[in-house]
Design a protein around this motif. Sequence first.
Motif, PDB file in Angstrom:
ATOM      1  N   TRP A   1      66.105  14.707  34.441  1.00  0.00           N
ATOM      2  CA  TRP A   1      64.685  14.503  34.170  1.00  0.00           C
ATOM      3  C   TRP A   1      64.475  13.616  32.956  1.00  0.00           C
ATOM      4  O   TRP A   1      65.228  13.693  31.997  1.00  0.00           O
ATOM      5  N   THR A   2      63.439  12.809  32.994  1.00  0.00           N
ATOM      6  CA  THR A   2      62.950  12.162  31.777  1.00  0.00           C
ATOM      7  C   THR A   2      61.676  12.899  31.393  1.00  0.00           C
ATOM      8  O   THR A   2      60.867  13.248  32.264  1.00  0.00           O
ATOM      9  N   VAL A   3      61.536  13.159  30.127  1.00  0.00           N
ATOM     10  CA  VAL A   3      60.395  13.915  29.626  1.00  0.00           C
ATOM     11  C   VAL A   3      59.847  13.178  28.419  1.00  0.00           C
ATOM     12  O   VAL A   3      60.599  12.736  27.552  1.00  0.00           O
ATOM     13  N   ARG A   4      58.517  13.033  28.397  1.00  0.00           N
ATOM     14  CA  ARG A   4      57.891  12.393  27.241  1.00  0.00           C
ATOM     15  C   ARG A   4      56.516  12.997  27.014  1.00  0.00           C
ATOM     16  O   ARG A   4      55.929  13.589  27.927  1.00  0.00           O
ATOM     17  N   ALA A   5      56.040  12.833  25.810  1.00  0.00           N
ATOM     18  CA  ALA A   5      54.681  13.252  25.492  1.00  0.00           C
ATOM     19  C   ALA A   5      53.732  12.174  25.987  1.00  0.00           C
ATOM     20  O   ALA A   5      53.909  10.997  25.699  1.00  0.00           O
ATOM     21  N   GLY A   6      52.750  12.589  26.756  1.00  0.00           N
ATOM     22  CA  GLY A   6      51.710  11.686  27.223  1.00  0.00           C
ATOM     23  C   GLY A   6      50.530  11.740  26.268  1.00  0.00           C
ATOM     24  O   GLY A   6      50.673  12.135  25.110  1.00  0.00           O
ATOM     25  N   PRO A   7      49.362  11.376  26.753  1.00  0.00           N
ATOM     26  CA  PRO A   7      48.183  11.337  25.873  1.00  0.00           C
ATOM     27  C   PRO A   7      47.809  12.702  25.319  1.00  0.00           C
ATOM     28  O   PRO A   7      47.980  13.719  25.990  1.00  0.00           O
ATOM     29  N   SER A   8      47.293  12.681  24.104  1.00  0.00           N
ATOM     30  CA  SER A   8      46.695  13.885  23.520  1.00  0.00           C
ATOM     31  C   SER A   8      45.274  14.000  24.042  1.00  0.00           C
ATOM     32  O   SER A   8      44.612  12.996  24.293  1.00  0.00           O
ATOM     33  N   LEU A   9      44.830  15.228  24.216  1.00  0.00           N
ATOM     34  CA  LEU A   9      43.469  15.476  24.665  1.00  0.00           C
ATOM     35  C   LEU A   9      42.700  16.128  23.527  1.00  0.00           C
ATOM     36  O   LEU A   9      43.178  17.101  22.932  1.00  0.00           O
ATOM     37  N   PRO A  10      41.525  15.607  23.211  1.00  0.00           N
ATOM     38  CA  PRO A  10      40.729  16.253  22.159  1.00  0.00           C
ATOM     39  C   PRO A  10      40.223  17.602  22.652  1.00  0.00           C
ATOM     40  O   PRO A  10      40.108  17.838  23.865  1.00  0.00           O
ATOM     41  N   ARG A  11      39.903  18.469  21.735  1.00  0.00           N
ATOM     42  CA  ARG A  11      39.405  19.788  22.130  1.00  0.00           C
ATOM     43  C   ARG A  11      38.139  19.674  22.965  1.00  0.00           C
ATOM     44  O   ARG A  11      37.894  20.487  23.841  1.00  0.00           O
ATOM     45  N   ARG A  12      37.355  18.616  22.746  1.00  0.00           N
ATOM     46  CA  ARG A  12      36.127  18.423  23.518  1.00  0.00           C
ATOM     47  C   ARG A  12      36.404  18.036  24.972  1.00  0.00           C
ATOM     48  O   ARG A  12      35.478  17.949  25.783  1.00  0.00           O
ATOM     49  N   ALA A  13      37.673  17.843  25.338  1.00  0.00           N
ATOM     50  CA  ALA A  13      38.040  17.540  26.723  1.00  0.00           C
ATOM     51  C   ALA A  13      37.949  18.795  27.600  1.00  0.00           C
ATOM     52  O   ALA A  13      38.110  18.706  28.808  1.00  0.00           O
ATOM     53  N   PHE A  14      37.676  19.931  26.992  1.00  0.00           N
ATOM     54  CA  PHE A  14      37.605  21.221  27.689  1.00  0.00           C
ATOM     55  C   PHE A  14      36.247  21.860  27.425  1.00  0.00           C
ATOM     56  O   PHE A  14      35.646  21.626  26.378  1.00  0.00           O
ATOM     57  N   ARG A  15      35.792  22.710  28.376  1.00  0.00           N
ATOM     58  CA  ARG A  15      34.605  23.503  28.122  1.00  0.00           C
ATOM     59  C   ARG A  15      34.912  24.959  28.478  1.00  0.00           C
ATOM     60  O   ARG A  15      35.240  25.205  29.641  1.00  0.00           O
ATOM     61  N   PRO A  16      34.856  25.877  27.558  1.00  0.00           N
ATOM     62  CA  PRO A  16      34.655  25.652  26.126  1.00  0.00           C
ATOM     63  C   PRO A  16      35.925  25.100  25.487  1.00  0.00           C
ATOM     64  O   PRO A  16      37.012  25.216  26.064  1.00  0.00           O
ATOM     65  N   PRO A  17      35.789  24.499  24.307  1.00  0.00           N
ATOM     66  CA  PRO A  17      36.973  23.946  23.636  1.00  0.00           C
ATOM     67  C   PRO A  17      37.961  25.046  23.250  1.00  0.00           C
ATOM     68  O   PRO A  17      37.552  26.106  22.778  1.00  0.00           O
ATOM     69  N   PRO A  18      39.266  24.817  23.467  1.00  0.00           N
ATOM     70  CA  PRO A  18      40.264  25.801  23.026  1.00  0.00           C
ATOM     71  C   PRO A  18      40.450  25.736  21.514  1.00  0.00           C
ATOM     72  O   PRO A  18      39.978  24.794  20.861  1.00  0.00           O
ATOM     73  N   LYS A  19      41.167  26.699  20.985  1.00  0.00           N
ATOM     74  CA  LYS A  19      41.420  26.727  19.537  1.00  0.00           C
ATOM     75  C   LYS A  19      42.697  25.988  19.158  1.00  0.00           C
ATOM     76  O   LYS A  19      43.059  25.939  17.993  1.00  0.00           O
ATOM     77  N   VAL A  20      43.402  25.439  20.169  1.00  0.00           N
ATOM     78  CA  VAL A  20      44.650  24.721  19.920  1.00  0.00           C
ATOM     79  C   VAL A  20      44.526  23.296  20.452  1.00  0.00           C
ATOM     80  O   VAL A  20      43.684  23.017  21.307  1.00  0.00           O
ATOM     81  N   ASP A  21      45.380  22.409  19.948  1.00  0.00           N
ATOM     82  CA  ASP A  21      45.401  21.038  20.419  1.00  0.00           C
ATOM     83  C   ASP A  21      46.221  20.943  21.704  1.00  0.00           C
ATOM     84  O   ASP A  21      47.150  21.724  21.929  1.00  0.00           O
ATOM     85  N   SER A  22      45.899  19.970  22.532  1.00  0.00           N
ATOM     86  CA  SER A  22      46.536  19.819  23.837  1.00  0.00           C
ATOM     87  C   SER A  22      47.034  18.399  24.038  1.00  0.00           C
ATOM     88  O   SER A  22      46.556  17.461  23.397  1.00  0.00           O
ATOM     89  N   ALA A  23      47.988  18.259  24.949  1.00  0.00           N
ATOM     90  CA  ALA A  23      48.520  16.943  25.319  1.00  0.00           C
ATOM     91  C   ALA A  23      49.102  17.056  26.720  1.00  0.00           C
ATOM     92  O   ALA A  23      49.251  18.163  27.262  1.00  0.00           O
ATOM     93  N   VAL A  24      49.447  15.919  27.295  1.00  0.00           N
ATOM     94  CA  VAL A  24      50.054  15.894  28.618  1.00  0.00           C
ATOM     95  C   VAL A  24      51.563  15.772  28.459  1.00  0.00           C
ATOM     96  O   VAL A  24      52.054  14.892  27.741  1.00  0.00           O
TER      97      VAL A  24
END
Length: 177
Positions: A148-171
Amino acid sequence: MSAGNSRRAWGWHPLTDEWAARVVADAAVRPGNLVLDLGAGEGALTAHLLEAGARVIAVELHPGRARRLRERFAGARLTVVEADAGSLRLPDRPFRVVASPPYGISSALLRTLLAPRSRLVAADLVLQRAVVRRYAEGRSAARVPGRWTVRAGPSLPRRAFRPPPKVDSAVLVIRRR
């Protein structure tokens, strides 16, 4: 709304339509691809996967959301499976995953998807950013088998979710070599 059905009780933070569209576009899903949407909710990613021409298996544990998926996408190339994504039996043919699964099952889900007999060819998973970093950097127990190749994709701002989570997210982007 009863406590058992509230977003807070289930830890549910669905993606907004704009961000769901971005995640699916970045995944480069092609018509006819078999794609699992694990933790499908009410179909934020599912809608865009179907628009891309994918054959979608939407996995959702919550009975009400599974019912709404069936109703919303009646007649579409969609199979709704009401099950725990962490204990799902994977397809025995090549498949992709584009999903925003519950963060609490991230490690177990990744172990299942990356198991030796898995037919996974690609995954784009919205996860807690700390988990994405750990896997992308190959640290500690998060080592990924060499096929497998694994890499970090884009980060998602908390406003990308409703309601916003308390942690940061990425792909987390996973591709078979």
